[in-house]
Design a protein around this motif. Structure first.
Motif, mmCIF file in Angstrom:
data_model
loop_
_atom_site.group_PDB
_atom_site.id
_atom_site.type_symbol
_atom_site.label_atom_id
_atom_site.label_comp_id
_atom_site.label_asym_id
_atom_site.label_seq_id
_atom_site.Cartn_x
_atom_site.Cartn_y
_atom_site.Cartn_z
ATOM 1 N N TRP A 1 12.173 3.672 -6.229
ATOM 2 C CA TRP A 1 10.915 3.518 -6.978
ATOM 3 C C TRP A 1 10.896 4.418 -8.217
ATOM 4 O O TRP A 1 10.530 3.992 -9.307
ATOM 5 C CB TRP A 1 9.748 3.847 -6.061
ATOM 6 N N GLY A 2 11.290 5.655 -8.042
ATOM 7 C CA GLY A 2 11.273 6.599 -9.158
ATOM 8 C C GLY A 2 12.257 6.228 -10.245
ATOM 9 O O GLY A 2 11.973 6.401 -11.436
ATOM 10 N N TYR B 1 13.342 9.657 -6.363
ATOM 11 C CA TYR B 1 11.907 9.933 -6.447
ATOM 12 C C TYR B 1 11.491 11.076 -5.535
ATOM 13 O O TYR B 1 10.749 11.977 -5.944
ATOM 14 C CB TYR B 1 11.119 8.671 -6.106
ATOM 15 N N ARG B 2 11.946 11.045 -4.314
ATOM 16 C CA ARG B 2 11.583 12.121 -3.380
ATOM 17 C C ARG B 2 12.115 13.471 -3.866
ATOM 18 O O ARG B 2 11.455 14.509 -3.716
ATOM 19 C CB ARG B 2 12.116 11.807 -1.974
ATOM 20 N N LYS B 3 13.291 13.468 -4.458
ATOM 21 C CA LYS B 3 13.849 14.720 -4.996
ATOM 22 C C LYS B 3 13.000 15.242 -6.153
ATOM 23 O O LYS B 3 12.716 16.439 -6.243
ATOM 24 C CB LYS B 3 15.284 14.493 -5.472
ATOM 25 N N VAL B 4 12.593 14.325 -7.044
ATOM 26 C CA VAL B 4 11.763 14.717 -8.183
ATOM 27 C C VAL B 4 10.417 15.261 -7.713
ATOM 28 O O VAL B 4 9.926 16.274 -8.236
ATOM 29 C CB VAL B 4 11.557 13.521 -9.144
ATOM 30 N N LYS B 5 9.819 14.598 -6.745
ATOM 31 C CA LYS B 5 8.520 15.066 -6.236
ATOM 32 C C LYS B 5 8.632 16.454 -5.616
ATOM 33 O O LYS B 5 7.791 17.332 -5.874
ATOM 34 C CB LYS B 5 7.965 14.084 -5.202
ATOM 35 N N LYS B 6 9.652 16.661 -4.829
ATOM 36 C CA LYS B 6 9.833 17.963 -4.168
ATOM 37 C C LYS B 6 10.061 19.069 -5.193
ATOM 38 O O LYS B 6 9.420 20.135 -5.140
ATOM 39 C CB LYS B 6 11.008 17.890 -3.200
ATOM 40 N N ILE C 1 6.690 8.672 -18.551
ATOM 41 C CA ILE C 1 7.531 8.676 -17.357
ATOM 42 C C ILE C 1 6.888 9.523 -16.272
ATOM 43 O O ILE C 1 6.769 9.102 -15.117
ATOM 44 C CB ILE C 1 8.946 9.199 -17.689
ATOM 45 N N CYS C 2 6.467 10.715 -16.655
ATOM 46 C CA CYS C 2 5.803 11.610 -15.702
ATOM 47 C C CYS C 2 4.528 10.977 -15.159
ATOM 48 O O CYS C 2 4.243 11.053 -13.967
ATOM 49 C CB CYS C 2 5.493 12.940 -16.384
ATOM 50 N N HIS C 3 3.772 10.329 -16.046
ATOM 51 C CA HIS C 3 2.528 9.705 -15.614
ATOM 52 C C HIS C 3 2.775 8.629 -14.564
ATOM 53 O O HIS C 3 2.013 8.508 -13.596
ATOM 54 C CB HIS C 3 1.794 9.104 -16.804
ATOM 55 N N HIS C 4 3.832 7.854 -14.706
ATOM 56 C CA HIS C 4 4.113 6.805 -13.724
ATOM 57 C C HIS C 4 4.660 7.361 -12.419
ATOM 58 O O HIS C 4 4.481 6.750 -11.359
ATOM 59 C CB HIS C 4 5.083 5.775 -14.317
ATOM 60 N N LEU C 5 5.307 8.499 -12.469
ATOM 61 C CA LEU C 5 5.803 9.114 -11.239
ATOM 62 C C LEU C 5 4.726 9.942 -10.544
ATOM 63 O O LEU C 5 4.733 10.076 -9.316
ATOM 64 C CB LEU C 5 7.018 10.001 -11.542
ATOM 65 N N PHE C 6 3.787 10.483 -11.330
ATOM 66 C CA PHE C 6 2.723 11.338 -10.781
ATOM 67 C C PHE C 6 1.355 10.930 -11.335
ATOM 68 O O PHE C 6 0.677 11.725 -11.986
ATOM 69 C CB PHE C 6 2.993 12.806 -11.122
ATOM 70 N N GLY D 1 0.796 -1.217 0.000
ATOM 71 C CA GLY D 1 0.000 0.000 0.000
ATOM 72 C C GLY D 1 0.827 1.264 0.000
ATOM 73 O O GLY D 1 0.344 2.335 -0.397
ATOM 74 N N GLU D 2 2.090 1.172 0.418
ATOM 75 C CA GLU D 2 2.940 2.360 0.452
ATOM 76 C C GLU D 2 3.152 2.960 -0.935
ATOM 77 O O GLU D 2 3.389 4.161 -1.073
ATOM 78 C CB GLU D 2 4.302 2.047 1.084
ATOM 79 N N TYR D 3 3.036 2.141 -1.974
ATOM 80 C CA TYR D 3 3.252 2.650 -3.322
ATOM 81 C C TYR D 3 2.099 3.539 -3.769
ATOM 82 O O TYR D 3 2.292 4.455 -4.570
ATOM 83 C CB TYR D 3 3.462 1.481 -4.289
ATOM 84 N N PHE D 4 0.913 3.287 -3.260
ATOM 85 C CA PHE D 4 -0.215 4.172 -3.539
ATOM 86 C C PHE D 4 -0.039 5.489 -2.775
ATOM 87 O O PHE D 4 -0.325 6.565 -3.298
ATOM 88 C CB PHE D 4 -1.526 3.504 -3.118
ATOM 89 N N VAL D 5 0.427 5.394 -1.541
ATOM 90 C CA VAL D 5 0.656 6.603 -0.743
ATOM 91 C C VAL D 5 1.702 7.483 -1.416
ATOM 92 O O VAL D 5 1.515 8.684 -1.599
ATOM 93 C CB VAL D 5 1.115 6.246 0.684
ATOM 94 N N GLU D 6 2.812 6.881 -1.793
ATOM 95 C CA GLU D 6 3.932 7.649 -2.351
ATOM 96 C C GLU D 6 3.611 8.238 -3.717
ATOM 97 O O GLU D 6 3.885 9.407 -3.972
ATOM 98 C CB GLU D 6 5.166 6.742 -2.453
ATOM 99 N N SER D 7 3.015 7.445 -4.616
ATOM 100 C CA SER D 7 2.845 7.918 -5.991
ATOM 101 C C SER D 7 1.636 8.812 -6.194
ATOM 102 O O SER D 7 1.598 9.585 -7.153
ATOM 103 C CB SER D 7 2.759 6.722 -6.954
ATOM 104 N N TYR D 8 0.646 8.739 -5.303
ATOM 105 C CA TYR D 8 -0.560 9.556 -5.479
ATOM 106 C C TYR D 8 -0.599 10.778 -4.572
ATOM 107 O O TYR D 8 -1.537 11.556 -4.639
ATOM 108 C CB TYR D 8 -1.814 8.713 -5.233
ATOM 109 N N HIS D 9 0.422 10.952 -3.738
ATOM 110 C CA HIS D 9 0.411 12.070 -2.797
ATOM 111 C C HIS D 9 1.745 12.790 -2.823
ATOM 112 O O HIS D 9 2.785 12.179 -2.528
ATOM 113 C CB HIS D 9 0.107 11.574 -1.380
#
Length: 451
Positions: free
Chosen positions: A356-357, A106-111, A388-393, A54-62
């Motif tokens: 993950w990213g 991944y965290r760097k890209v999201k930020k 690529i963007c779609h899978h990360l966000f 479930g962590e992958y839903f938390v990370e990728s959708y938020h």
């Protein structure tokens, strides 16, 4: 699993969510009381129910995953796990050990991505989904598609062409976006348009969410778990079984590709309705009823009425025009997203730790990401040209993808992470053809060596 802010739990759980649990980073949660508070709607929350990761839903959708973890902390099940009707289904555990480190890619890209969006549009802080303008355009799109479908049923070949174009675009920019709960900031509107668009698409929200949102996005390119790979019809990755007929897959698959929407609908009708576990939670009686109803209207509008009103020959001609155009517009987009040379990193990452990213970036590919035509393809495909963007966000609306893609490319270049793209859809299709051919030749040689 919302994006932030104080959430007061309700005492009455949402019906239908009571008998399952959510597993996130090895901990178990009862989020049934939180379901109606979920910004994406309770249906979106159910995608992560009973999933072992479930962590992958938390990370990728938020965008702010840490805020989500703080919100759901109060719902953690302490002590002995109670009996549930639908326990966590461990069959869906990935063989790859994905990581989400604060200093990871991944965290760097999201930020950086969220900073870029909010710097351009302050309103994006509260609405990363589609806005009212896009929603109005999508509704007009569905109206024109409905009108064209009626004219097709009455025998117009011009309407058949219009339906093929509108339907192909509808699958990508409405049905697919709605499946990720990013079409509209209003969950009810998102769900309604999800069902309506799926009638034209040829499948159902229940099947699509399990096969694509859950299985493909969490287990991208993974042997039997990722059903978007179309095995055993073709063999493009080392982990898939190879058969003698695969040596000609670079030839026969194109006949299939131009009829992919019809084959896809037939597969869902005859196969996935009767599977016990298309996703972590089996279909309920309500799910099956919605499947039958959605597919009935699709059959009626797409196949039965054109033949009924126009006779067998002309009816089949109209159906073929519709199917060919829809399949070309939709099919030629999705076949190039993960199946070109360089995307198959799954075999070499099995049992290993990888960000993950990084995995999602390397295993995906874009086309027409920059320059002339980039805006057009982003609008036509609902952002799927920026895969690529779609899978990360996946939970962010495609109107933000151009901004996010620039951030992804910059971060990938800094860290030496592969980010594949083709300058045009023609180049992407050529690379896919070569990949099919090379794969069949290589697997044929391997088969002879082991014979």
């Amino acid at each position: 699993m919302g994006g932030g802010g104080k959430v007061e739990p309700k005492t009455k759980p949402t019906p239908g969510i009571l008998e399952t649990v959510w597993k996130i980073h090895g901990k178990y949660y009862d989020l049934s009381k939180f379901a109606e508070q979920h910004p994406g709607g309770s249906r979106a929350l159910m995608n992560a129910a009973a999933h072992p990761m479930g962590e992958y839903f938390v990370e990728s959708y938020h965008p702010d995953a840490e805020a989500v973890y703080r919100i759901i902390e109060k719902y953690e099940i302490k002590g002995k796990l109670p009996e549930v009707r639908h326990p966590v289904n461990e069959e869906f555990v990935s063989k790859v050990n994905y990581t989400f480190e604060n200093d990871g890619f991944y965290r760097k890209v999201k930020k950086a991505g969220m900073a870029a969006i909010r710097g351009k549009n302050k309103k994006a802080k509260t609405n990363l989904r589609g806005d009212d303008v896009y929603l109005m355009v999508d509704m007009i799109h569905l109206v024109f598609l409905a009108i064209a479908t009626c004219l097709l049923c009455l025998g117009s070949w011009k309407a058949a062409i219009a339906v093929g174009v509108l339907r192909g675009a509808c699958i990508m920019r409405i049905a697919h976006v709605a499946s990720h709960a990013s079409l509209s900031p209003y969950p009810e509107v998102n769900q309604i348009l999800y069902y309506i668009s799926m009638i034209f698409a040829g499948t159902t929200p229940e099947i699509w969410s399990r096969k694509h949102v859950v299985r493909h996005h969490i287990n991208t390119n993974e042997d039997v778990l990722d059903e978007d790979r179309m095995a055993p019809l073709k063999c493009v990755f080392d982990s898939a079984p190879y058969y003698e007929f695969h040596k000609n897959q670079h030839k026969y698959m194109w006949v299939f590709y131009v009829h992919v929407v019809a084959a896809w609908s037939l597969s869902d009708m005859l196969g996935n309705n009767f599977r016990a576990s298309a996703g972590p939670i089996p279909f309920s009686k309500k799910d099956l009823a919605m499947n039958v109803m959605t597919q009935f209207f699709h059959l009626l509008l797409t196949y039965l009425l054109p033949i009924y009103f126009n006779g067998l020959l002309w009816g089949l001609f109209l159906i073929e025009v519709n199917t060919l155009l829809t399949s070309i517009i939709f099919g030629f987009e999705f076949i190039v997203n993960h199946e070109i040379e360089g995307c198959d990193i799954y075999p070499e990452t099995v049992g290993k730790a990888i960000d993950w990213g990084k995995y999602q970036t390397i295993s995906s590919a874009d086309f027409h990401p920059l320059g002339f035509g980039a805006w057009f393809f982003n609008q036509l495909t609902g952002g799927l040209n920026l895969q690529i963007c779609h899978h990360l966000f996946p939970g962010v609306h495609y109107r933000h993808y151009p901004t996010l893609t620039k951030v992804i490319y910059e971060q990938a270049e800094q860290e030496g992470v592969q980010a594949l793209y083709s300058s045009s859809v023609v180049e992407a299709v050529q690379r896919h053809y070569q990949f099919l051919k090379n794969s069949s030749e290589q697997f044929a040689k391997n088969a002879k060596k082991t014979a």
